[in-house]
Scaffold this active site. Structure first.
Site, mmCIF file in Angstrom:
data_model
loop_
_atom_site.group_PDB
_atom_site.id
_atom_site.type_symbol
_atom_site.label_atom_id
_atom_site.label_comp_id
_atom_site.label_asym_id
_atom_site.label_seq_id
_atom_site.Cartn_x
_atom_site.Cartn_y
_atom_site.Cartn_z
ATOM 1 N NE ARG A 136 -3.488 2.410 2.699
ATOM 2 C CZ ARG A 136 -3.418 3.295 3.700
ATOM 3 N NH1 ARG A 136 -2.555 3.138 4.680
ATOM 4 N NH2 ARG A 136 -4.222 4.344 3.721
ATOM 5 C CG HIS B 127 -1.420 9.025 3.331
ATOM 6 N ND1 HIS B 127 -1.531 7.680 3.591
ATOM 7 C CD2 HIS B 127 -1.028 9.584 4.491
ATOM 8 C CE1 HIS B 127 -1.207 7.440 4.861
ATOM 9 N NE2 HIS B 127 -0.899 8.589 5.433
ATOM 10 C CD GLU C 18 -5.009 7.460 9.640
ATOM 11 O OE1 GLU C 18 -4.456 8.545 9.874
ATOM 12 O OE2 GLU C 18 -4.637 6.407 10.158
ATOM 13 C CG ASN D 184 -5.089 3.227 8.694
ATOM 14 O OD1 ASN D 184 -5.150 2.260 7.918
ATOM 15 N ND2 ASN D 184 -4.673 4.414 8.321
ATOM 16 C CE1 TYR E 289 -0.002 2.627 13.589
ATOM 17 C CE2 TYR E 289 -2.038 3.526 12.695
ATOM 18 C CZ TYR E 289 -0.727 3.135 12.515
ATOM 19 O OH TYR E 289 -0.149 3.219 11.285
ATOM 20 C CD GLU F 201 -1.638 3.887 8.060
ATOM 21 O OE1 GLU F 201 -1.400 4.276 9.225
ATOM 22 O OE2 GLU F 201 -1.781 4.646 7.104
#
Ligand SMILES: *[C@@H]1O[C@H](CO)[C@@H](O)[C@H](O)[C@H]1NC(C)=O
Ligand SMILES: *[C@@H]1O[C@H](CO)[C@@H](O)[C@H](O)[C@H]1NC(C)=O
Length: 501
Positions: A110, A155, A200, A339, A341, A408
């Site tokens: 990606r 992005h 995002e 994504n 985290y 991600e």
């Protein structure tokens, strides 16, 4: 990469919670449930973004982006006063990235395309063939090596000229984005089969338009961030509909969008607080696209309307999403990019948060980490693999079990080559994905952030997320595999999660 953190809340709690940044011992794991093997069709990849690795900021006709402008004008805003002028120099050194990708044996890569390389001013009139040539080279070499390109269209690196007319606060962004996306479909769509429109949105809308942390530093909290989200959603849907009507028949690809979100837990089993957390974070972007009803999440619509009227406004600060746009946005994704985290505990706020007005004030919740969670280098990054399993099941149960690609997931440290912490983080989170798959969640791929260390926005080069170390002081920018690179390769080879040696 997700950067915006709930500074206020965490700041207060950091004083009372014993935050350890020590090696895991190892409270960062997850119990396996079900089959130990990833399905044959499951895809394994790594992720990067153009501004964070490419460099060559003003070469071969590339225009300036808002990040070029921001890092040059306000170097003090970066922890190490650095910028992406050279970064990993991937514009000239893609072969070094390719060698690492081949060594890892990833099945997809990606990366993002820099809009100002394709259209230096953001407008079609400035089309730059050299930018198109660069990405053709990248895509062709990936495919020649059996690596599927997963291409992010945007992005964070908006052409500066578009910002001059308001950027994401101007509805013109919708047609400008679609024109740019068409250029990519036309040039690369014969080979690129997985498109990711936006990375995002909340994480450039909030720090860029609500606060002054990211370019364009608009600082119109509770107003411009919502407008930016609204225009991003519309631009996404317009690009998706264009692909479906004009390109799908010939190109047969998928178009999706990427959200970043935490999962929320409650110490008092307060389901309403959890639901509010999910609606104001995950739901802001995906409720309009993946819910049966469309539109913004009910908790946001209701609260922001009520607060807006109380403030004496004639209408809600959250734009109305109804009629034709609501229908165009609903269902406008073939997959959801996630994504993930970290996670938080949540409760309703004990006193008003943030400024008036703001997302924090509207959100009206306090989020905080658990004291047993292991922390990475960033003050916001705690290892919570059960949050990934939780959010995947939440998506399955609340949004109709769409196809999900983890776009991600990663861990940041000081750059130890023997990065056992990162290995534990990746293993635990891949276990979360596998548990979710075994429980019927439609997750089809997993992507590590990041292939290599890179320009981590305001952290500059001080936080390392790479499976490969980048020597930023060396003219040839060597990429050196860390222990985690070797572990991830074993995962890919065996399609299992081998024990850590
Ligand atoms: C997962 O999603 C894909 C793409 O939408 C679909 O073809 C497939 O049937 C789904 N699988 C399950 C188990 O729902
Ligand atoms: C990075 O490169 C510089 C210059 O070539 C070299 O002196 C240094 O030892 C390298 N650092 C590492 C960690 O390899």
């Amino acid at each position: 990469m997700w950067l915006f953190a709930f500074f206020a809340t965490i700041g207060i709690l950091a004083n009372t919670i014993n935050v350890t940044q020590a090696k895991f011992d190892y409270n960062c794991n997850l119990t396996a449930k079900g089959s130990p093997k990833f399905p044959d069709s499951f895809s394994f990849g790594v992720s990067t973004a153009a501004y964070q690795i490419e460099g060559a900021w003003n070469e071969d006709g590339k225009g300036e982006s808002i990040w070029d402008d921001f890092t040059h004008k306000f170097p003090e805003k970066m922890d190490d006063r650095s910028n992406g002028d050279i970064a990993a120099d991937s514009y000239h050194r893609f072969d070094q990235d390719l060698a690492a990708l081949k060594e890892l044996k990833v099945t997809h890569y990606r990366f993002s395309i820099a809009w100002p390389r394709i259209y230096p001013t953001g407008d079609i009139s400035s089309k730059n063939q050299k930018g198109i040539d660069y990405y053709n080279m990248v895509i062709n070499k990936l495919i020649a090596n059996g690596i599927e390109p997963l291409v992010t269209i945007f992005h964070y690196d908006l052409p500066l000229e578009i910002q001059k007319i308001g950027g994401f606060a101007n509805p013109l962004i919708i047609n400008m984005f679609v024109t740019y996306a068409i250029e990519l479909f036309e040039n690369f769509g014969d080979r690129v089969k997985i498109w990711n429109t936006f990375n995002e949105p909340f994480d450039y809308c909030k720090p860029g338009y609500a606060d002054a942390n990211y370019p364009p530093q608009v600082n119109a909290h509770g107003v411009a961030d919502y407008l930016c989200m609204d225009h991003s959603l519309k631009a996404h849907a317009a690009a998706y509909r264009t692909y479906k009507t004009k390109y799908y028949e010939k190109q047969r690809g998928k178009v999706g969008i990427t959200v970043s979100s935490r999962f929320f837990f409650s110490h008092t089993n307060d389901q309403e607080a959890i639901s509010r957390g999910m609606q104001f974070n995950l739901g802001f972007l995906i409720h309009p696209i993946f819910s049966k009803t469309g539109g913004y999440p009910p908790a946001m619509v209701e609260t922001i309307n009520r607060n807006s009227l109380k403030e004496g406004r004639v209408s809600s600060r959250l734009p109305k999403l109804d009629g034709r746009w609501r229908e165009l946005i609903k269902g406008s994704s073939d997959y959801l990019g996630l994504n993930y985290y970290t996670s938080r505990y949540i409760k309703r706020a004990s006193k008003p948060n943030g400024e008036n007005p703001s997302w924090e004030r509207d959100y009206d919740s306090d989020a905080y980490p658990d004291e047993t969670w292991v922390r990475g280098k960033p003050d916001w990054l705690y290892c919570v693999p059960e949050g990934l399993e939780g959010i995947l099941k939440y998506i399955r149960d609340h949004y109709g079990n769409p196809e999900v690609i983890i776009t991600e997931n990663g861990w940041s440290d000081d750059g130890d080559p023997e990065d056992d912490d990162r290995i534990h983080f990746i293993k635990a989170h891949m276990q979360a994905v596998l548990n979710a798959v075994n429980d019927g969640c439609n997750v089809t791929g997993y992507t590590v952030w990041s292939l290599l260390d890179n320009f981590e926005w305001q952290k500059g080069y001080t936080h390392k997320f790479g499976l490969y170390a980048l020597n930023i002081t060396s003219p040839s920018r060597e990429r050196t595999p860390r222990k985690s690179a070797k572990y991830y390769r074993r995962v890919i080879e065996t399609r299992t999660l081998p024990s850590i040696s």
